[in-house]
Design an enzyme around this catalytic site. Structure first.
Site, mmCIF file in Angstrom:
data_model
loop_
_atom_site.group_PDB
_atom_site.id
_atom_site.type_symbol
_atom_site.label_atom_id
_atom_site.label_comp_id
_atom_site.label_asym_id
_atom_site.label_seq_id
_atom_site.Cartn_x
_atom_site.Cartn_y
_atom_site.Cartn_z
ATOM 1 N N SER A 98 0.801 -1.229 0.000
ATOM 2 C CA SER A 98 0.000 0.000 0.000
ATOM 3 C C SER A 98 0.831 1.275 0.000
ATOM 4 C CB SER A 98 -0.945 0.009 1.197
ATOM 5 O OG SER A 98 -1.975 -0.932 1.012
ATOM 6 N N THR A 99 2.125 1.173 0.129
ATOM 7 C CA THR A 99 2.982 2.346 -0.012
ATOM 8 C C THR A 99 2.708 3.028 -1.357
ATOM 9 O OG1 THR A 99 4.679 1.220 1.293
ATOM 10 C CG2 THR A 99 5.363 3.158 0.036
#
Length: 401
Positions: A78-79
């Site tokens: 999810s970065t």
């Protein structure tokens, strides 16, 4: 003034040099202590402070027989949502889209099934009601088909809970943002990432579809992503049937996802909610520009007014997927530090397993951290490595007055 620390490669190869500003030696020491044994894997950490790169280091193992080096990159889950969101803000700044316009104004098919009133702002703050990835497609491999996935999302009704608060779009967020960008620009999302992020920042390591020649650079992830080492299918099925955890299972635990994340085919697909591959250097550079008022190396990346908009908290309501109040801004969350004192004016995005990046708008600090060791020995879902590195970094910049 900086201190250069060389890796084990020959001194004649300057690209192997680590970069450590003496003021940030304590942060470097804390990082190196995390990667002393092969079972700890490897990682990289880069920091910018007031527009200057002050740390660029790496350590550990990219695979069982390969050390982490300057060119190693990692799948960061999810970065990548923070990078995708930044693309949207670059476009909004030039008037190509409006936060309060309806998504269907740019992507007409999105308005199906009663979703015609959902705005870009709703989408960026996880209030589109399209958090469900579990059951969205018939098989795990179908998630590799970008066109089929965005078509399925466009035809899906929104969850009515969106009217009461956000619901974290753990996997679907990336497809929704990517298709919005593609419709606005009439270009493939990955090309827009190159033009809006990689090109202006002068660094290539922002990939959702990794070029073949760069795939050998990707660190091997370990251990499995299964929560607490439990069977994925059994665990996800049970969680999907329990009220408090149902939303999380729907949003983040599609059938076969534990196998899919280890499939090399994910690097040839566009799934920006979770399959972004980055270097810590690239992430810290993007957030370094944001932390420095939108300017890096004398070039403007974003206007201050844009940064003010994208960092303003949009909702303080309880997230019906996460069960907490994340205080979503426009595509980012507040960074989480292992301390009672949290940054008051900061944005970023962390990923499952430990990678993440953020910008502290008050101090001018940015951190980018990537790793292949998913979580701790107790759970692959995450740990406190970046949270602890952030505490050390914040202490150092507070003392640099």
């Amino acid at each position: 003034m900086t201190t250069s620390v060389r890796s084990h490669r020959p001194a004649a190869a300057p690209r192997t040099e680590l970069h450590v500003d003496p003021r940030f030696l304590p942060l470097a020491d804390r990082f190196f202590a995390m990667y002393r044994q092969p079972q700890q894997g490897g990682g990289a950490l880069t920091a910018y402070f007031r527009g200057e790169k002050v740390l660029d280091i790496w350590a550990g193992w990219a695979d069982r027989d390969r050390r982490w080096d300057r060119d190693t990159v990692a799948l960061s889950f999810s970065t990548g949502k923070g990078v995708a969101s930044t693309v949207v803000h670059r476009l909004a700044e030039r008037g190509l889209l409006d936060y309060d316009a309806r998504v269907a104004d740019y992507w007409p098919e999105f308005g199906a099934a009663g979703k015609d009133a959902i705005t870009v702002r709703d989408l960026l703050t996880h209030r589109a009601g399209l958090h469900r990835v579990r059951g969205l497609m018939r098989s795990p491999l179908d998630l590799l088909d970008y066109d089929a996935v965005v078509q399925a999302l466009a035809s899906t009704p929104a969850d009515p809970r969106r009217l009461r608060g956000p619901g974290y779009h753990a996997v679907t967020y990336g497809w929704l943002v990517a298709e919005l960008v593609a419709r606005v620009t009439a270009k493939p999302f990955v090309r827009v990432v190159e033009e809006e992020i990689a090109g202006p920042l002068g660094i290539d390591d922002f990939w959702y579809l990794v070029p073949e020649q760069h795939r050998p650079r990707i660190a091997k992830l370990f251990p499995h992503i299964n929560p607490a080492g439990l069977n994925w299918e059994l665990t996800s099925t049970v969680l999907a049937r329990v009220g408090p955890t149902r939303g999380l299972a729907e949003a983040a635990m599609p059938t076969g996802f534990d196998v899919l994340v280890r499939n090399p085919a994910v690097h040839g697909a566009v799934m920006p909610g979770w399959n972004g591959v980055f270097s810590a250097r690239a992430l810290a550079r993007m957030y370094g520009a944001i932390a420095n008022g939108g300017v890096l190396d004398g070039r403007r990346f974003l206007r201050r007014s844009t940064i003010e908009q994208m960092s303003t908290v949009q909702t303080r309501d309880r997230d019906y997927v996460l069960g907490i109040r994340p205080q979503w801004s426009l595509g980012y969350h507040r960074p989480i530090l292992a301390s009672r004192e949290q940054p008051r004016n900061a944005i970023g995005h962390y990923g499952v397993g430990g990678s993440g990046a953020y910008a502290d708008l008050d101090s001018g600090l940015s951190l980018g951290f990537v790793t292949n060791r998913l979580g701790s020995s107790f759970t692959a879902l995450g740990d406190l490595r970046l949270a602890r590195l952030g505490v050390e970094a914040q202490a150092l910049v507070r003392n640099d007055k």
